[in-house]
Design a protein around this motif. Sequence first.
Motif, PDB file in Angstrom:
ATOM      1  N   GLU A  77       8.952  -5.438  41.209  1.00 36.93           N
ATOM      2  CA  GLU A  77       8.967  -4.826  42.464  1.00 36.93           C
ATOM      3  C   GLU A  77       9.619  -3.559  42.869  1.00 36.93           C
ATOM      4  O   GLU A  77      10.857  -3.430  42.494  1.00 36.93           O
ATOM      5  CB  GLU A  77       9.417  -6.146  43.583  1.00 36.93           C
ATOM      6  N   GLY A  78       8.854  -2.682  43.424  1.00 37.96           N
ATOM      7  CA  GLY A  78       9.599  -1.457  43.924  1.00 37.96           C
ATOM      8  C   GLY A  78       9.590  -0.450  42.839  1.00 37.96           C
ATOM      9  O   GLY A  78      10.336   0.783  43.290  1.00 37.96           O
ATOM     10  N   THR A  79       8.914  -0.590  41.943  1.00 34.33           N
ATOM     11  CA  THR A  79       9.006   0.486  40.698  1.00 34.33           C
ATOM     12  C   THR A  79       7.684   0.422  39.982  1.00 34.33           C
ATOM     13  O   THR A  79       6.906  -0.545  39.932  1.00 34.33           O
ATOM     14  CB  THR A  79      10.184  -0.041  39.694  1.00 34.33           C
ATOM     15  N   ARG A  80       7.110   1.737  39.287  1.00 36.39           N
ATOM     16  CA  ARG A  80       5.915   1.869  38.798  1.00 36.39           C
ATOM     17  C   ARG A  80       6.279   1.851  37.265  1.00 36.39           C
ATOM     18  O   ARG A  80       5.491   1.893  36.626  1.00 36.39           O
ATOM     19  CB  ARG A  80       5.377   3.067  39.171  1.00 36.39           C
ATOM     20  N   THR A  81       7.588   1.700  36.868  1.00 33.90           N
ATOM     21  CA  THR A  81       7.940   1.739  35.400  1.00 33.90           C
ATOM     22  C   THR A  81       7.393   0.602  34.513  1.00 33.90           C
ATOM     23  O   THR A  81       7.750  -0.520  35.155  1.00 33.90           O
ATOM     24  CB  THR A  81       9.185   2.154  35.358  1.00 33.90           C
ATOM     25  N   VAL A  82       6.721   0.721  33.533  1.00 37.87           N
ATOM     26  CA  VAL A  82       6.444  -0.656  32.866  1.00 37.87           C
ATOM     27  C   VAL A  82       7.528  -0.710  31.980  1.00 37.87           C
ATOM     28  O   VAL A  82       7.850   0.332  31.084  1.00 37.87           O
ATOM     29  CB  VAL A  82       4.927  -0.293  32.164  1.00 37.87           C
ATOM     30  N   ARG A  83       8.047  -1.801  31.450  1.00 40.62           N
ATOM     31  CA  ARG A  83       8.882  -2.131  30.652  1.00 40.62           C
ATOM     32  C   ARG A  83       8.588  -2.987  29.769  1.00 40.62           C
ATOM     33  O   ARG A  83       7.723  -4.001  29.932  1.00 40.62           O
ATOM     34  CB  ARG A  83      10.399  -2.770  31.360  1.00 40.62           C
ATOM     35  N   PHE A  84       8.825  -3.166  28.466  1.00 38.67           N
ATOM     36  CA  PHE A  84       8.378  -4.024  27.167  1.00 38.67           C
ATOM     37  C   PHE A  84       9.474  -4.692  26.609  1.00 38.67           C
ATOM     38  O   PHE A  84      10.753  -4.038  26.462  1.00 38.67           O
ATOM     39  CB  PHE A  84       7.859  -3.075  26.351  1.00 38.67           C
ATOM     40  N   GLU A  85       9.356  -6.242  26.277  1.00 38.01           N
ATOM     41  CA  GLU A  85      10.307  -6.860  25.556  1.00 38.01           C
ATOM     42  C   GLU A  85       9.593  -7.703  24.315  1.00 38.01           C
ATOM     43  O   GLU A  85       8.390  -7.938  24.676  1.00 38.01           O
ATOM     44  CB  GLU A  85      11.064  -7.820  26.421  1.00 38.01           C
ATOM     45  N   LEU A  86      10.166  -7.722  23.268  1.00 39.20           N
ATOM     46  CA  LEU A  86       9.626  -8.562  22.205  1.00 39.20           C
ATOM     47  C   LEU A  86      10.162  -9.768  21.920  1.00 39.20           C
ATOM     48  O   LEU A  86      11.343  -9.763  21.931  1.00 39.20           O
ATOM     49  CB  LEU A  86       9.483  -7.542  21.059  1.00 39.20           C
ATOM     50  N   PHE A  87       9.365 -10.801  21.299  1.00 34.08           N
ATOM     51  CA  PHE A  87      10.095 -11.871  21.239  1.00 34.08           C
ATOM     52  C   PHE A  87       9.507 -12.717  20.076  1.00 34.08           C
ATOM     53  O   PHE A  87       8.169 -12.387  19.802  1.00 34.08           O
ATOM     54  CB  PHE A  87       9.883 -13.069  22.393  1.00 34.08           C
ATOM     55  N   ALA A  88      10.154 -13.640  19.242  1.00 37.37           N
ATOM     56  CA  ALA A  88       9.568 -14.261  18.004  1.00 37.37           C
ATOM     57  C   ALA A  88       8.906 -15.492  18.187  1.00 37.37           C
ATOM     58  O   ALA A  88       8.136 -16.105  17.302  1.00 37.37           O
ATOM     59  CB  ALA A  88      10.581 -14.407  17.148  1.00 37.37           C
ATOM     60  N   SER A  89       8.794 -15.898  19.381  1.00 39.81           N
ATOM     61  CA  SER A  89       8.058 -17.368  19.600  1.00 39.81           C
ATOM     62  C   SER A  89       7.702 -17.275  21.112  1.00 39.81           C
ATOM     63  O   SER A  89       8.137 -16.497  21.973  1.00 39.81           O
ATOM     64  CB  SER A  89       8.949 -18.488  19.527  1.00 39.81           C
ATOM     65  N   LYS A  90       6.689 -18.014  21.270  1.00 41.15           N
ATOM     66  CA  LYS A  90       6.356 -18.441  22.766  1.00 41.15           C
ATOM     67  C   LYS A  90       7.309 -18.711  23.686  1.00 41.15           C
ATOM     68  O   LYS A  90       7.456 -18.380  24.921  1.00 41.15           O
ATOM     69  CB  LYS A  90       5.171 -19.437  22.616  1.00 41.15           C
ATOM     70  N   ALA A  91       8.199 -19.847  23.324  1.00 39.96           N
ATOM     71  CA  ALA A  91       9.391 -20.271  24.033  1.00 39.96           C
ATOM     72  C   ALA A  91      10.205 -19.266  24.608  1.00 39.96           C
ATOM     73  O   ALA A  91      10.483 -19.287  25.794  1.00 39.96           O
ATOM     74  CB  ALA A  91       9.976 -21.289  23.139  1.00 39.96           C
ATOM     75  N   GLU A  92      10.487 -18.389  23.618  1.00 42.05           N
ATOM     76  CA  GLU A  92      11.477 -17.287  24.128  1.00 42.05           C
ATOM     77  C   GLU A  92      10.909 -16.424  25.204  1.00 42.05           C
ATOM     78  O   GLU A  92      11.524 -16.052  25.976  1.00 42.05           O
ATOM     79  CB  GLU A  92      11.935 -16.436  23.024  1.00 42.05           C
ATOM     80  N   THR A  93       9.527 -16.164  24.886  1.00 47.51           N
ATOM     81  CA  THR A  93       8.846 -15.413  25.900  1.00 47.51           C
ATOM     82  C   THR A  93       8.828 -16.347  27.483  1.00 47.51           C
ATOM     83  O   THR A  93       8.890 -15.563  28.324  1.00 47.51           O
ATOM     84  CB  THR A  93       7.391 -15.307  25.589  1.00 47.51           C
ATOM     85  N   CYS A  94       8.556 -17.478  27.330  1.00 44.68           N
ATOM     86  CA  CYS A  94       8.712 -18.292  28.494  1.00 44.68           C
ATOM     87  C   CYS A  94      10.023 -18.324  29.452  1.00 44.68           C
ATOM     88  O   CYS A  94      10.105 -17.963  30.470  1.00 44.68           O
ATOM     89  CB  CYS A  94       8.368 -19.666  28.332  1.00 44.68           C
ATOM     90  N   LEU A  95      11.130 -18.187  28.546  1.00 39.58           N
ATOM     91  CA  LEU A  95      12.416 -17.999  28.794  1.00 39.58           C
ATOM     92  C   LEU A  95      12.657 -16.782  29.607  1.00 39.58           C
ATOM     93  O   LEU A  95      13.470 -16.485  30.544  1.00 39.58           O
ATOM     94  CB  LEU A  95      13.648 -18.427  27.979  1.00 39.58           C
ATOM     95  N   ALA A  96      12.057 -15.863  29.162  1.00 41.29           N
ATOM     96  CA  ALA A  96      12.054 -14.130  29.550  1.00 41.29           C
ATOM     97  C   ALA A  96      11.708 -14.214  30.952  1.00 41.29           C
ATOM     98  O   ALA A  96      12.235 -13.382  31.898  1.00 41.29           O
ATOM     99  CB  ALA A  96      11.740 -13.282  28.378  1.00 41.29           C
ATOM    100  N   VAL A  97      10.613 -15.000  31.175  1.00 39.93           N
ATOM    101  CA  VAL A  97       9.800 -14.844  32.221  1.00 39.93           C
ATOM    102  C   VAL A  97      10.809 -15.624  33.393  1.00 39.93           C
ATOM    103  O   VAL A  97      10.818 -14.980  34.688  1.00 39.93           O
ATOM    104  CB  VAL A  97       8.192 -15.690  32.336  1.00 39.93           C
ATOM    105  N   THR A  98      11.096 -16.579  32.978  1.00 39.33           N
ATOM    106  CA  THR A  98      12.362 -17.228  33.998  1.00 39.33           C
ATOM    107  C   THR A  98      13.283 -16.249  34.517  1.00 39.33           C
ATOM    108  O   THR A  98      13.892 -15.998  35.501  1.00 39.33           O
ATOM    109  CB  THR A  98      12.842 -18.555  33.225  1.00 39.33           C
ATOM    110  N   ARG A  99      13.974 -15.780  33.497  1.00 43.08           N
ATOM    111  CA  ARG A  99      15.114 -14.773  33.797  1.00 43.08           C
ATOM    112  C   ARG A  99      14.613 -13.584  34.661  1.00 43.08           C
ATOM    113  O   ARG A  99      15.485 -13.158  35.266  1.00 43.08           O
ATOM    114  CB  ARG A  99      15.346 -14.220  32.099  1.00 43.08           C
TER     115      ARG A  99
END
Length: 256
Positions: free
Chosen positions: A81-103
């Motif tokens: 929210e409030g920014t136009r900057t797109v950021r990227f993160e990489l993960f080795a599993s679906k579960a880690e990606t899910c935890l990142a969404v929570t964070r």
Amino acid sequence: MSDPYETTEAHLDRLLGRALNSFDLPDRLVERLATALAHSSSLHTTHHSPATGLWRETRQHTYLLADGGSVSLWELAYRKEGTRTVRFELFASKAETCLAVTRLFGETPAEAALDPALLPCDEQAADDAAVLSALLSAPAPAHRHREYTVEQSADHARRVLRRAENADRPGEPTAERLRSAYAHHITQAFGARHCTTDGRDAGFSLYEHAFVLLDGAEVSLWEVEHTATPDGRHMCEVYESEAAAREAMELRARVR
């Protein structure tokens, strides 16, 4: 299949170079990726919230290795929210990606885990499944963000419009716009309801089919399914607004 316009090495370098957390990837995984011969990328889910400006996408990048094996990287692209900057993160599993969404988005673990692209599959490692099982055991939230699924959405829109029997269904302009749909989400907006008309029962259900178009716009079709027909057969009607759909339901409940 590798992108013909980008070598696998260049593709991997680009992903690792833009990821904010590439240093967190296991060394062994990075070493194996250095032997990648080909790659394939697919978009799994996309989430848009025009009201707040929040946006995110989940992509899976799969690599064929020199030893005949394969590994995947899960990429989370997002804009807060409030920014136009797109950021990227990489993960080795679906579960880690899910935890990142929570964070990153402050959702409850159960809400983040309900993203269909982040649920474990049969091949998911035991530790990933354990993590997701813990997330899913949390109480479901009262309200969930809309999660769009990338899965032949233009064809889904075509089928919804094709089965509509009402004369005032959306016309060619709407059908033309929906040919650029690349993600969609279906919600039962009106629980199954029954009424008695002319001494006969009739059932009604209302569904919202929400689509994301290539230009970023969101378009919804409102589908009424009912049996308020002279012979009691099942009928589908489609409208461009919820108000029109509900008005049609009320009319069908009164007149057969």
